[in-house]
Design a protein around this motif. Sequence first.
Motif, PDB file in Angstrom:
ATOM      1  N   THR A  66      -4.847   6.952   6.293  1.00  0.00           N
ATOM      2  CA  THR A  66      -5.176   8.344   6.585  1.00  0.00           C
ATOM      3  C   THR A  66      -3.868   9.118   6.758  1.00  0.00           C
ATOM      4  O   THR A  66      -2.983   8.701   7.500  1.00  0.00           O
ATOM      5  CB  THR A  66      -5.998   8.454   7.881  1.00  0.00           C
ATOM      6  OG1 THR A  66      -7.154   7.630   7.758  1.00  0.00           O
ATOM      7  CG2 THR A  66      -6.416   9.880   8.147  1.00  0.00           C
ATOM      8  N   VAL A 121      -7.689  -1.846  -2.586  1.00  0.00           N
ATOM      9  CA  VAL A 121      -7.894  -3.284  -2.425  1.00  0.00           C
ATOM     10  C   VAL A 121      -6.789  -3.961  -3.214  1.00  0.00           C
ATOM     11  O   VAL A 121      -6.587  -3.669  -4.392  1.00  0.00           O
ATOM     12  CB  VAL A 121      -9.287  -3.721  -2.927  1.00  0.00           C
ATOM     13  CG1 VAL A 121      -9.440  -5.235  -2.826  1.00  0.00           C
ATOM     14  CG2 VAL A 121     -10.388  -3.019  -2.129  1.00  0.00           C
ATOM     15  N   SER A 145      -7.869  -5.172   2.141  1.00  0.00           N
ATOM     16  CA  SER A 145      -8.460  -3.854   2.035  1.00  0.00           C
ATOM     17  C   SER A 145      -7.639  -2.955   2.949  1.00  0.00           C
ATOM     18  O   SER A 145      -7.517  -3.230   4.140  1.00  0.00           O
ATOM     19  CB  SER A 145      -9.916  -3.880   2.489  1.00  0.00           C
ATOM     20  OG  SER A 145     -10.430  -2.568   2.557  1.00  0.00           O
ATOM     21  N   VAL A 146      -7.044  -1.920   2.373  1.00  0.00           N
ATOM     22  CA  VAL A 146      -6.161  -1.044   3.135  1.00  0.00           C
ATOM     23  C   VAL A 146      -6.711   0.380   3.093  1.00  0.00           C
ATOM     24  O   VAL A 146      -6.970   0.920   2.020  1.00  0.00           O
ATOM     25  CB  VAL A 146      -4.722  -1.060   2.554  1.00  0.00           C
ATOM     26  CG1 VAL A 146      -3.794  -0.209   3.400  1.00  0.00           C
ATOM     27  CG2 VAL A 146      -4.199  -2.487   2.434  1.00  0.00           C
ATOM     28  N   HIS A 147      -6.899   0.953   4.275  1.00  0.00           N
ATOM     29  CA  HIS A 147      -7.360   2.337   4.378  1.00  0.00           C
ATOM     30  C   HIS A 147      -6.261   3.128   5.084  1.00  0.00           C
ATOM     31  O   HIS A 147      -5.870   2.797   6.198  1.00  0.00           O
ATOM     32  CB  HIS A 147      -8.666   2.422   5.160  1.00  0.00           C
ATOM     33  CG  HIS A 147      -9.225   3.799   5.216  1.00  0.00           C
ATOM     34  ND1 HIS A 147      -9.964   4.335   4.189  1.00  0.00           N
ATOM     35  CD2 HIS A 147      -9.124   4.760   6.157  1.00  0.00           C
ATOM     36  CE1 HIS A 147     -10.308   5.573   4.508  1.00  0.00           C
ATOM     37  NE2 HIS A 147      -9.802   5.855   5.696  1.00  0.00           N
ATOM     38  N   SER A 196      -8.017   4.583   0.085  1.00  0.00           N
ATOM     39  CA  SER A 196      -8.411   3.192   0.284  1.00  0.00           C
ATOM     40  C   SER A 196      -8.054   2.409  -0.965  1.00  0.00           C
ATOM     41  O   SER A 196      -8.321   2.870  -2.083  1.00  0.00           O
ATOM     42  CB  SER A 196      -9.914   3.081   0.540  1.00  0.00           C
ATOM     43  OG  SER A 196     -10.234   3.628   1.800  1.00  0.00           O
ATOM     44  N   ALA A 250       0.821  -1.210   0.000  1.00  0.00           N
ATOM     45  CA  ALA A 250       0.000   0.000   0.000  1.00  0.00           C
ATOM     46  C   ALA A 250       0.857   1.263   0.000  1.00  0.00           C
ATOM     47  O   ALA A 250       0.607   2.196  -0.764  1.00  0.00           O
ATOM     48  CB  ALA A 250      -0.940   0.002   1.194  1.00  0.00           C
ATOM     49  N   GLU A 299      -7.307  10.828   2.643  1.00  0.00           N
ATOM     50  CA  GLU A 299      -7.560   9.434   2.979  1.00  0.00           C
ATOM     51  C   GLU A 299      -7.515   8.635   1.685  1.00  0.00           C
ATOM     52  O   GLU A 299      -8.009   9.088   0.657  1.00  0.00           O
ATOM     53  CB  GLU A 299      -8.928   9.269   3.643  1.00  0.00           C
ATOM     54  CG  GLU A 299      -8.994   9.860   5.024  1.00  0.00           C
ATOM     55  CD  GLU A 299     -10.300   9.542   5.739  1.00  0.00           C
ATOM     56  OE1 GLU A 299     -10.943   8.532   5.387  1.00  0.00           O
ATOM     57  OE2 GLU A 299     -10.661  10.298   6.635  1.00  0.00           O
ATOM     58  N   MET A 304      -3.531   3.554   9.673  1.00  0.00           N
ATOM     59  CA  MET A 304      -3.682   2.570   8.603  1.00  0.00           C
ATOM     60  C   MET A 304      -4.449   1.377   9.149  1.00  0.00           C
ATOM     61  O   MET A 304      -4.126   0.861  10.214  1.00  0.00           O
ATOM     62  CB  MET A 304      -2.317   2.117   8.081  1.00  0.00           C
ATOM     63  CG  MET A 304      -2.424   1.101   6.964  1.00  0.00           C
ATOM     64  SD  MET A 304      -0.816   0.529   6.339  1.00  0.00           S
ATOM     65  CE  MET A 304      -0.236   1.973   5.502  1.00  0.00           C
ATOM     66  N   HIS A 305      -5.471   0.967   8.407  1.00  0.00           N
ATOM     67  CA  HIS A 305      -6.258  -0.214   8.762  1.00  0.00           C
ATOM     68  C   HIS A 305      -6.161  -1.209   7.628  1.00  0.00           C
ATOM     69  O   HIS A 305      -6.328  -0.844   6.463  1.00  0.00           O
ATOM     70  CB  HIS A 305      -7.723   0.153   9.017  1.00  0.00           C
ATOM     71  CG  HIS A 305      -7.901   1.063  10.172  1.00  0.00           C
ATOM     72  ND1 HIS A 305      -7.951   0.611  11.466  1.00  0.00           N
ATOM     73  CD2 HIS A 305      -8.008   2.413  10.242  1.00  0.00           C
ATOM     74  CE1 HIS A 305      -8.102   1.639  12.280  1.00  0.00           C
ATOM     75  NE2 HIS A 305      -8.131   2.744  11.567  1.00  0.00           N
ATOM     76  N   ILE A 306      -5.909  -2.470   7.963  1.00  0.00           N
ATOM     77  CA  ILE A 306      -5.764  -3.526   6.971  1.00  0.00           C
ATOM     78  C   ILE A 306      -6.678  -4.675   7.355  1.00  0.00           C
ATOM     79  O   ILE A 306      -6.636  -5.154   8.493  1.00  0.00           O
ATOM     80  CB  ILE A 306      -4.300  -4.019   6.894  1.00  0.00           C
ATOM     81  CG1 ILE A 306      -3.388  -2.853   6.523  1.00  0.00           C
ATOM     82  CG2 ILE A 306      -4.164  -5.169   5.892  1.00  0.00           C
ATOM     83  CD1 ILE A 306      -1.915  -3.152   6.645  1.00  0.00           C
ATOM     84  N   HIS A 307      -7.500  -5.102   6.405  1.00  0.00           N
ATOM     85  CA  HIS A 307      -8.425  -6.208   6.642  1.00  0.00           C
ATOM     86  C   HIS A 307      -8.385  -7.148   5.445  1.00  0.00           C
ATOM     87  O   HIS A 307      -8.148  -6.721   4.317  1.00  0.00           O
ATOM     88  CB  HIS A 307      -9.865  -5.708   6.815  1.00  0.00           C
ATOM     89  CG  HIS A 307     -10.024  -4.700   7.880  1.00  0.00           C
ATOM     90  ND1 HIS A 307     -10.068  -5.029   9.214  1.00  0.00           N
ATOM     91  CD2 HIS A 307     -10.119  -3.350   7.832  1.00  0.00           C
ATOM     92  CE1 HIS A 307     -10.201  -3.931   9.933  1.00  0.00           C
ATOM     93  NE2 HIS A 307     -10.229  -2.900   9.113  1.00  0.00           N
TER      94      HIS A 307
END
Length: 134
Positions: free
Chosen positions: A115, A124, A111-113, A122, A83, A120, A97-100
């Motif tokens: 900030t 995939v 899925s990476v978001h 996002s 990312a 921001e 950073m959020h990764i799911h």
Amino acid sequence: LMVQFLGELISQLQPGAVQPDGGDRSPELLDRILTYVAKNTATIQSVSQIAEALGVSPQYLSAYFAKRIGTPLKIFVQAKKIALKEVGLKESQVDDMHIHMVEENGLPCYSVHITTPDTEVSVVIDIASGEIIK
């Protein structure tokens, strides 16, 4: 002999004590993991490298991180590297950073978001190819 045994037992019960299996059960371990990954994202080659730097076993580190974060450590590091590279950001520019793991078009993906102070982003990422799908 009994005094030595009790001394060892008491030292293991102290906050932050390293357990006999090498697993640090202190609440600060998650912060130590995230700090190490943040400072070394570009050079991390394996979970074993992180575990060695933190003084815990790779198995314990992997299980602990997955339980606390909900994503395997190896996947977290891979997704973070991809990312940051794909969106052209450096670790120092990222506030959060959020990764799911998700499924996109029947494919397992990250899925990476991200900030930053200014925006921001996002994305995939296809796990198999490492390419951004959207």
